[in-house]
Design a protein around this motif. Structure first.
Motif, PDB file in Angstrom:
ATOM      1  N   CYS A 179      11.597 -20.909 -11.845  1.00 50.93           N
ATOM      2  CA  CYS A 179      11.532 -22.293 -11.148  1.00 50.93           C
ATOM      3  C   CYS A 179      12.497 -23.218 -11.618  1.00 50.93           C
ATOM      4  O   CYS A 179      12.949 -23.435 -12.825  1.00 50.93           O
ATOM      5  CB  CYS A 179      10.072 -22.619 -11.347  1.00 50.93           C
ATOM      6  SG  CYS A 179       9.722 -24.414 -10.798  1.00 50.93           S
ATOM      7  N   LYS A 181      12.537 -26.541 -11.428  1.00 51.72           N
ATOM      8  CA  LYS A 181      11.645 -27.760 -12.113  1.00 51.72           C
ATOM      9  C   LYS A 181      11.790 -27.596 -13.447  1.00 51.72           C
ATOM     10  O   LYS A 181      11.998 -26.743 -14.237  1.00 51.72           O
ATOM     11  CB  LYS A 181      10.626 -27.972 -11.218  1.00 51.72           C
ATOM     12  CG  LYS A 181      10.451 -28.058  -9.788  1.00 51.72           C
ATOM     13  CD  LYS A 181      11.486 -29.330  -9.279  1.00 51.72           C
ATOM     14  CE  LYS A 181      11.241 -29.138  -7.862  1.00 51.72           C
ATOM     15  NZ  LYS A 181      12.259 -29.703  -7.164  1.00 51.72           N
ATOM     16  N   HIS A 182      11.244 -28.634 -13.929  1.00 54.24           N
ATOM     17  CA  HIS A 182      11.162 -28.833 -15.295  1.00 54.24           C
ATOM     18  C   HIS A 182       9.822 -29.477 -15.757  1.00 54.24           C
ATOM     19  O   HIS A 182       9.891 -30.549 -16.776  1.00 54.24           O
ATOM     20  CB  HIS A 182      12.241 -29.295 -16.055  1.00 54.24           C
ATOM     21  CG  HIS A 182      12.707 -30.437 -15.605  1.00 54.24           C
ATOM     22  ND1 HIS A 182      13.493 -30.864 -14.534  1.00 54.24           N
ATOM     23  CD2 HIS A 182      12.573 -31.757 -15.880  1.00 54.24           C
ATOM     24  CE1 HIS A 182      13.503 -32.084 -14.292  1.00 54.24           C
ATOM     25  NE2 HIS A 182      13.087 -32.791 -15.235  1.00 54.24           N
ATOM     26  N   CYS A 183       8.594 -29.265 -15.213  1.00 56.95           N
ATOM     27  CA  CYS A 183       7.281 -29.940 -15.640  1.00 56.95           C
ATOM     28  C   CYS A 183       7.212 -29.955 -17.121  1.00 56.95           C
ATOM     29  O   CYS A 183       7.282 -28.669 -17.640  1.00 56.95           O
ATOM     30  CB  CYS A 183       6.388 -29.516 -14.831  1.00 56.95           C
ATOM     31  SG  CYS A 183       6.588 -29.549 -12.953  1.00 56.95           S
ATOM     32  N   PHE A 185       4.386 -29.934 -18.932  1.00 56.27           N
ATOM     33  CA  PHE A 185       3.154 -29.135 -19.383  1.00 56.27           C
ATOM     34  C   PHE A 185       3.530 -27.557 -19.105  1.00 56.27           C
ATOM     35  O   PHE A 185       2.665 -26.823 -19.441  1.00 56.27           O
ATOM     36  CB  PHE A 185       1.930 -29.592 -18.725  1.00 56.27           C
ATOM     37  CG  PHE A 185       2.171 -29.474 -17.102  1.00 56.27           C
ATOM     38  CD1 PHE A 185       1.824 -28.296 -16.650  1.00 56.27           C
ATOM     39  CD2 PHE A 185       2.669 -30.581 -16.552  1.00 56.27           C
ATOM     40  CE1 PHE A 185       1.900 -28.291 -15.104  1.00 56.27           C
ATOM     41  CE2 PHE A 185       2.739 -30.493 -15.161  1.00 56.27           C
ATOM     42  CZ  PHE A 185       2.421 -29.497 -14.521  1.00 56.27           C
ATOM     43  N   CYS A 186       4.457 -27.251 -18.628  1.00 58.50           N
ATOM     44  CA  CYS A 186       4.726 -25.612 -17.971  1.00 58.50           C
ATOM     45  C   CYS A 186       5.870 -24.998 -18.644  1.00 58.50           C
ATOM     46  O   CYS A 186       6.743 -25.797 -19.411  1.00 58.50           O
ATOM     47  CB  CYS A 186       5.040 -25.686 -16.357  1.00 58.50           C
ATOM     48  SG  CYS A 186       5.368 -24.407 -15.793  1.00 58.50           S
ATOM     49  N   VAL A 188       6.923 -22.092 -17.568  1.00 58.18           N
ATOM     50  CA  VAL A 188       7.641 -21.155 -16.715  1.00 58.18           C
ATOM     51  C   VAL A 188       9.308 -21.237 -16.765  1.00 58.18           C
ATOM     52  O   VAL A 188       9.885 -20.256 -16.978  1.00 58.18           O
ATOM     53  CB  VAL A 188       7.142 -21.204 -15.506  1.00 58.18           C
ATOM     54  CG1 VAL A 188       8.105 -20.710 -14.162  1.00 58.18           C
ATOM     55  CG2 VAL A 188       5.940 -20.600 -15.216  1.00 58.18           C
ATOM     56  N   TRP A 189       9.579 -22.607 -16.400  1.00 61.57           N
ATOM     57  CA  TRP A 189      10.986 -22.863 -16.472  1.00 61.57           C
ATOM     58  C   TRP A 189      11.756 -22.353 -17.731  1.00 61.57           C
ATOM     59  O   TRP A 189      13.079 -22.123 -17.698  1.00 61.57           O
ATOM     60  CB  TRP A 189      11.248 -24.096 -16.044  1.00 61.57           C
ATOM     61  CG  TRP A 189      10.767 -25.183 -16.870  1.00 61.57           C
ATOM     62  CD1 TRP A 189       9.421 -25.583 -17.063  1.00 61.57           C
ATOM     63  CD2 TRP A 189      11.470 -26.070 -17.974  1.00 61.57           C
ATOM     64  NE1 TRP A 189       9.394 -26.574 -17.888  1.00 61.57           N
ATOM     65  CE2 TRP A 189      10.816 -26.830 -18.466  1.00 61.57           C
ATOM     66  CE3 TRP A 189      12.937 -26.132 -18.166  1.00 61.57           C
ATOM     67  CZ2 TRP A 189      11.130 -27.761 -19.482  1.00 61.57           C
ATOM     68  CZ3 TRP A 189      13.368 -27.078 -19.085  1.00 61.57           C
ATOM     69  CH2 TRP A 189      12.425 -27.905 -19.714  1.00 61.57           C
ATOM     70  N   ASP A 224       6.138 -17.839  -9.390  1.00 56.91           N
ATOM     71  CA  ASP A 224       6.298 -19.127 -10.139  1.00 56.91           C
ATOM     72  C   ASP A 224       6.377 -20.305  -9.253  1.00 56.91           C
ATOM     73  O   ASP A 224       5.843 -21.304  -9.400  1.00 56.91           O
ATOM     74  CB  ASP A 224       7.643 -19.139 -11.270  1.00 56.91           C
ATOM     75  CG  ASP A 224       7.596 -18.053 -12.263  1.00 56.91           C
ATOM     76  OD1 ASP A 224       6.596 -17.605 -12.619  1.00 56.91           O
ATOM     77  OD2 ASP A 224       8.500 -17.562 -12.581  1.00 56.91           O
ATOM     78  N   ASN A 225       7.352 -20.232  -8.319  1.00 59.81           N
ATOM     79  CA  ASN A 225       7.265 -21.180  -7.269  1.00 59.81           C
ATOM     80  C   ASN A 225       7.983 -20.495  -5.800  1.00 59.81           C
ATOM     81  O   ASN A 225       9.424 -20.233  -5.863  1.00 59.81           O
ATOM     82  CB  ASN A 225       8.351 -22.302  -7.647  1.00 59.81           C
ATOM     83  CG  ASN A 225       8.436 -23.574  -6.752  1.00 59.81           C
ATOM     84  OD1 ASN A 225       7.964 -23.489  -5.546  1.00 59.81           O
ATOM     85  ND2 ASN A 225       9.099 -24.616  -7.286  1.00 59.81           N
ATOM     86  N   GLN A 274       2.111 -20.221  -4.362  1.00 64.25           N
ATOM     87  CA  GLN A 274       2.211 -21.389  -5.363  1.00 64.25           C
ATOM     88  C   GLN A 274       3.330 -22.062  -5.163  1.00 64.25           C
ATOM     89  O   GLN A 274       4.591 -21.649  -4.905  1.00 64.25           O
ATOM     90  CB  GLN A 274       2.199 -20.919  -6.708  1.00 64.25           C
ATOM     91  CG  GLN A 274       2.482 -22.116  -7.570  1.00 64.25           C
ATOM     92  CD  GLN A 274       1.948 -21.711  -9.132  1.00 64.25           C
ATOM     93  OE1 GLN A 274       0.770 -21.177  -9.269  1.00 64.25           O
ATOM     94  NE2 GLN A 274       2.932 -21.696 -10.087  1.00 64.25           N
ATOM     95  N   THR A 276       5.597 -26.361  -4.475  1.00 65.66           N
ATOM     96  CA  THR A 276       5.634 -27.547  -5.105  1.00 65.66           C
ATOM     97  C   THR A 276       5.167 -28.537  -3.709  1.00 65.66           C
ATOM     98  O   THR A 276       5.413 -28.138  -2.664  1.00 65.66           O
ATOM     99  CB  THR A 276       6.926 -28.084  -5.393  1.00 65.66           C
ATOM    100  OG1 THR A 276       7.961 -27.966  -4.463  1.00 65.66           O
ATOM    101  CG2 THR A 276       7.199 -27.621  -7.027  1.00 65.66           C
ATOM    102  N   LYS A 314       6.723 -35.396 -13.655  1.00 67.38           N
ATOM    103  CA  LYS A 314       6.723 -34.855 -12.228  1.00 67.38           C
ATOM    104  C   LYS A 314       6.919 -35.904 -11.267  1.00 67.38           C
ATOM    105  O   LYS A 314       6.136 -36.150 -10.364  1.00 67.38           O
ATOM    106  CB  LYS A 314       5.329 -34.123 -11.904  1.00 67.38           C
ATOM    107  CG  LYS A 314       5.353 -32.922 -10.898  1.00 67.38           C
ATOM    108  CD  LYS A 314       4.372 -31.775 -11.170  1.00 67.38           C
ATOM    109  CE  LYS A 314       4.401 -30.991 -10.157  1.00 67.38           C
ATOM    110  NZ  LYS A 314       3.725 -29.751 -10.550  1.00 67.38           N
TER     111      LYS A 314
HETATM  112  S1  SF4 Z   1       6.301 -23.608 -11.951  1.00 65.24           S
HETATM  113 FE1  SF4 Z   1       5.180 -25.371 -11.320  1.00 65.24          FE
HETATM  114  S2  SF4 Z   1       4.514 -26.520 -12.903  1.00 65.24           S
HETATM  115 FE2  SF4 Z   1       5.837 -24.967 -13.710  1.00 65.24          FE
HETATM  116  S3  SF4 Z   1       8.074 -25.914 -13.799  1.00 65.24           S
HETATM  117 FE3  SF4 Z   1       7.899 -25.089 -11.736  1.00 65.24          FE
HETATM  118  S4  SF4 Z   1       7.008 -26.764 -10.504  1.00 65.24           S
HETATM  119 FE4  SF4 Z   1       6.566 -27.218 -12.648  1.00 65.24          FE
END
Ligand code: SF4
Length: 538
Positions: A179, A181-183, A185-186, A188-189, A224-225, A274, A276, A314
């Motif tokens: 993914c 993004k770089h949230c 709390f997550c 995954v990235w 993941d996204n 899932q 965004t 976010k």
């Molecule tokens: S998977 Fe969702 S929560 Fe995790 S970084 Fe990507 S957008 Fe953010």
């Protein structure tokens, strides 16, 4: 050294067990743990069919583990402790114990120690698993195997022929890992990387057609996204970096190509994924999702205030009334949303709970979940929190709270950072209050009005209640008596619920022939100013 796969002698004498650990077993589960079936697919034929145990259905039986067998256990932070219990028992019985999954990748030493592992696979297990089995069968397992981040062309398809058809409501297929993004709390990235790795449409379709033949018509796209390139990404790249723009357009074109293939599946197919919230600005993408039978998506709303969104990095999401309008767009395009909200952010105030439930009620969400902020390993939040606590972390049951997943489940704190204005109990009670309000009979019935028949609406009520029962454990009474009552209740409801999702097996179904007709989304380009997406007609 001759590999077991080549000799085929020792390999036949060991059994491969793959265990998906869980404390709670419901007899019936919502979604198939995909990794079990992927690693089964990655297991060379000379080892026979692996024995697959999903503990969300039933607990594993230690007597099944024999000396010399290989027991593979994949863990995320939430089920790590149970995984370690299984690992310990398996090792005591003389089996080779191998851990993998996100948590073992982050904490390999912990899996080797607490989980009594012989080996840990870091990263993707698809390719390296055969080597692990070979080494175990030769009696020389290595402590660490680097699975890395493999290319999408190397993703191993799942062995769906091994699935107990009547145990799951939804099957799961992965179309993309990573993914951009770089949230905060997550993880995954950081674990799967920020570069999206997409499978080809054909690879995905082959699995889906197999699942439809078996009778699954509800399939989760366990990505993941699913929406890795937003219009804003394209606009920025168009202004700054033509090469990047071409890359992003190629990723986007592949998404549309996949959706174009999914659209040719039988019309009663239903996918859930899932994405965004930015997808709401992209009507062509939403329309393509609808055409592709992707009728539901988890959208991480997280917070309803600008301060809250800043707390979680976010700020590409919207807040307040604009948020309501943005979320309503999904339903207008035929995509149902499971909205996910987080409570316990530093900027939360008592009024945030009422504001959240009000926005969740007015945004045309179909389902919502309300989770309490937990610093999970591998995230920015966790690193910051751990650094703040320093070396003198408070302990619960002898375990420092910076290793909270090792604290026995019943004793685990519900919140880990002191909140500036609310006590932990207050946040917990208010969170539970939001679950209760959102899933009250009146609210569910009101939400069910998009369904036209009484039967449809009653089904929606049943599914909403079971969803709440399975997932709302942030609770005021998360004590073991309440938890086991809750599990029994969910267990009782889960069976009839599964019947609602069952499809008719379609053994004759063949791969749809690609429709060569005009697909408008295959002809999109960002205009040279970077301001708009234009459709190029052939
Ligand atoms: S998977 Fe969702 S929560 Fe995790 S970084 Fe990507 S957008 Fe953010």
């Amino acid at each position: 050294m001759v590999s077991a796969a080549e000799s085929g002698i020792q390999a036949r004498s060991l059994k491969v067990h793959l265990i998906n650990p869980s404390n709670a077993s419901f007899g019936t589960a919502v979604i198939t743990p995909r990794w079990l079936y992927v690693l089964a697919g990655a297991t060379p034929g000379c080892f026979g069919d692996p024995i697959l145990v999903d503990e969300t259905l039933e607990q594993s039986d230690p007597l099944q583990f024999q000396r010399g067998d290989v027991v593979g256990i994949s863990i995320h932070t939430g089920n790590a402790l149970r995984g370690y219990e299984v690992g310990k028992v398996a090792r005591e019985r003389g089996a080779y114990v191998v851990f993998g999954g996100i948590h073992a990748t982050l904490y390999p030493e912990e899996a080797l120690g607490v989980g009594c592992a012989h080996s840990v696979v870091k990263g993707d297990g698809d390719r390296v698993w055969a080597q692990v089995l070979d080494d175990c069968s030769n009696g020389v397992p290595k402590p660490i195997y680097e699975g890395g981040r493999i290319d999408a062309s190397d993703f191993v398809p799942a062995r769906w022929d091994l699935i107990p058809r009547k145990s799951y409501m939804w099957a799961s297929v992965q179309t993309i890992r990573g993914c951009p993004k770089h949230c905060s709390f997550c993880s995954v990235w950081r674990t799967d990387g920020q570069r999206p790795r997409q499978r080809t449409a054909d690879a995905v379709m082959e699995e889906i057609v197999e699942l439809r033949r078996l009778g699954f018509r509800y399939i989760a796209l366990a990505d993941d996204n699913f929406y890795p390139v937003s219009l804003n990404d394209l606009k920025l790249a168009a202004r700054q970096n033509p090469e990047r723009l071409r890359e992003l357009e190629a990723i986007r074109a592949e998404r549309f190509e996949l959706m174009s293939s999914l659209a040719d599946l039988p019309s009663d197919t239903v996918f859930f994924t899932q994405i965004t919230m930015e997808a709401a600005e992209d009507p062509q993408f939403l329309d393509a999702m609808k055409a592709a039978h992707i009728l539901g998506a988890l959208v991480g709303v997280e917070a309803v205030t600008p301060e809250g969104l800043k707390d979680v990095y976010k700020d590409f999401n919207l807040a307040g009334e604009s948020l309501v309008e943005r979320l309503q767009v999904f339903r207008q395009h035929g995509v149902h949303v499971l909205g996910s909200f987080i409570f316990g952010l530093p900027s939360d105030r008592p009024a945030t709970f009422d504001a959240t439930v009000s926005i969740a009620q007015r945004s045309d969400l179909t389902f919502a979940q309300f989770v309490m902020l937990t610093p999970f390993p591998g995230t920015v939040d966790f690193n910051r929190w751990e650094a703040n606590i320093g070396t003198d972390a408070p302990k619960v049951a002898g375990v420092p709270i910076t290793r909270h997943w090792l604290i026995p489940h019943d004793l685990r704190p519900k919140l880990y950072s002191p909140h500036p204005v609310m006590s932990t109990d207050e946040i917990r009670e208010r969170t539970q209050g939001v679950w209760n309000l959102y899933y009250s009979m009146g609210s569910i019935w009101h939400r069910s009005r998009f369904l036209k028949t009484a039967k449809g609406r009653l089904t929606f009520v049943l599914i909403s209640k079971i969803y709440r029962q399975m997932y709302a454990d942030t609770g005021i009474a998360a004590d073991s008596a309440r938890t086991s009552w809750s599990t029994r209740w969910a267990r009782w409801l889960a069976k009839p619920c599964r019947m609602l999702f069952a499809g008719k097996p379609m053994p004759e179904l063949s791969m749809p022939i690609a429709n060569p007709g005009y697909r408008p989304w295959q002809h999109q380009r960002i205009d040279p100013s970077g301001d708009a997406l234009v459709t190029i007609r052939p």
